[in-house]
Design an enzyme around this catalytic site. Sequence first.
Site, PDB file in Angstrom:
ATOM      1  N   ARG A  71       0.835  -1.210   0.000  1.00 21.60           N
ATOM      2  CA  ARG A  71       0.000   0.000   0.000  1.00 21.60           C
ATOM      3  C   ARG A  71       0.871   1.263   0.000  1.00 21.60           C
ATOM      4  NH1 ARG A  71      -5.288  -1.498   3.775  1.00 21.60           N
ATOM      5  NH2 ARG A  71      -6.305  -2.836   2.237  1.00 21.60           N
ATOM      6  N   SER A  72       0.601   2.196   0.919  1.00 21.38           N
ATOM      7  CA  SER A  72       1.277   3.501   0.848  1.00 21.38           C
ATOM      8  C   SER A  72       2.745   3.464   1.239  1.00 21.38           C
ATOM      9  CB  SER A  72       0.542   4.528   1.711  1.00 21.38           C
ATOM     10  OG  SER A  72      -0.646   4.935   1.077  1.00 21.38           O
ATOM     11  N   ALA A  73       3.234   2.345   1.736  1.00 22.41           N
ATOM     12  CA  ALA A  73       4.683   2.251   1.928  1.00 22.41           C
ATOM     13  C   ALA A  73       5.404   2.404   0.593  1.00 22.41           C
ATOM     14  CB  ALA A  73       5.048   0.923   2.592  1.00 22.41           C
TER      15      ALA A  73
END
Length: 393
Positions: A71-73
């Site tokens: 995801r946003s990592a």
Amino acid sequence: MNLNGTVAEGFEPVRDAFVQNFATGGEPGAAVTVYRDGHRVVDLWAGVRDFDGDAGSGSAPWEHGTAQIVRSATKGVAAAVLLMLAERGRLDLDAPVGEYWPEFKAAGKERTLVRHLLAHRAGVPVLDRPLTPAQAADPALGAAAVAAQAPAWEPGTDHGYHAQTYSWLTGELVRRVSGRTIGDWVAAEIAGPAGLGLWIGLPDTEAGRVGRVGRVQTPETAGPGLRTRPKRSVADAYADPDSLTSRAFTAITPMPDENDPAYRAASLPASNGIATADGLARFYASLIGRVDGGTRLFTPATVELARREQSAGPDRVLVIGTRFGLGYMLHGTASPLLTPGSFGHPGRGGPLGFADPDTGIAFGYVTNGFRRSVTADGRAQALVRAVRGVVGV
């Protein structure tokens, strides 16, 4: 729980915290890797590699090299591309975005600077017309949508998390400057040279090593200093379909199926990177130094640039106080990392990667069980606290 891997002497508390996540935290499958001064000191994995939430989970064990969507990592990886292009003189962080991408000047965005994109100050966290998952996977459609979008605030004057639009802002800028997709750039200039199990746009050849993901229940307690129940103002913002919060997270509507091979193959650097825990940790270790004598990705000056505060205070989208450097979340109450000098990025519901130049620590955690947390997951934080105790900070 079929625990596997290795832990260097002194780092046993990280192993204990990892085991506890399975015992009491509802962890279905996960891995954690830690580097110190360019050497791997923790490399653990356990549980099952496939998890389908309410539909149950598979029985195949998590293996060394199992990868998951983070995801946003992914945003931290995308930020590295822009900073490396700047380091090489291909991109000026203080230039208007429109110098590289003329169409972006539309609707009052002509003064938006490149650094505003990285620091979530561009003012375009939402789309008036959300994209479907199929449209979102088309980089030309996504770029055209954000280029035409009027800003929600004057660019550069405030900050708010660009949850989904960060994909097309960074992806199109990289394409305009380098002539390559951001996924191709990462493969050639970052993942390949540094030996990373990490992709933006998963190749067919790697699909067999990636597990399925699903949702897990969030416990009532998530650890010291972490809330599992959001403040009313935050909950109200997510519930209001007209809020910047709700609209930022629904810029792609309906929510994509993260187990869909077509979604995983798309190049969406805000949300769909695929990584092993080692790939994520080794990425951050390579930003701040040489891993086992290999490639270093950032110069010391770029490390300082990445973690220099650009945005701080109430976030117009997340409705909590956040801190950002150039593309990276910085240590704070919303997203605790290791020390005030740490920089990195969480993924919604679990994953986390960061570097701490002051201690030489680089950290990567991936899971296939996503919780409702946004910026700080209790399982990841338990591991971070264990590392903090080991290094004495």
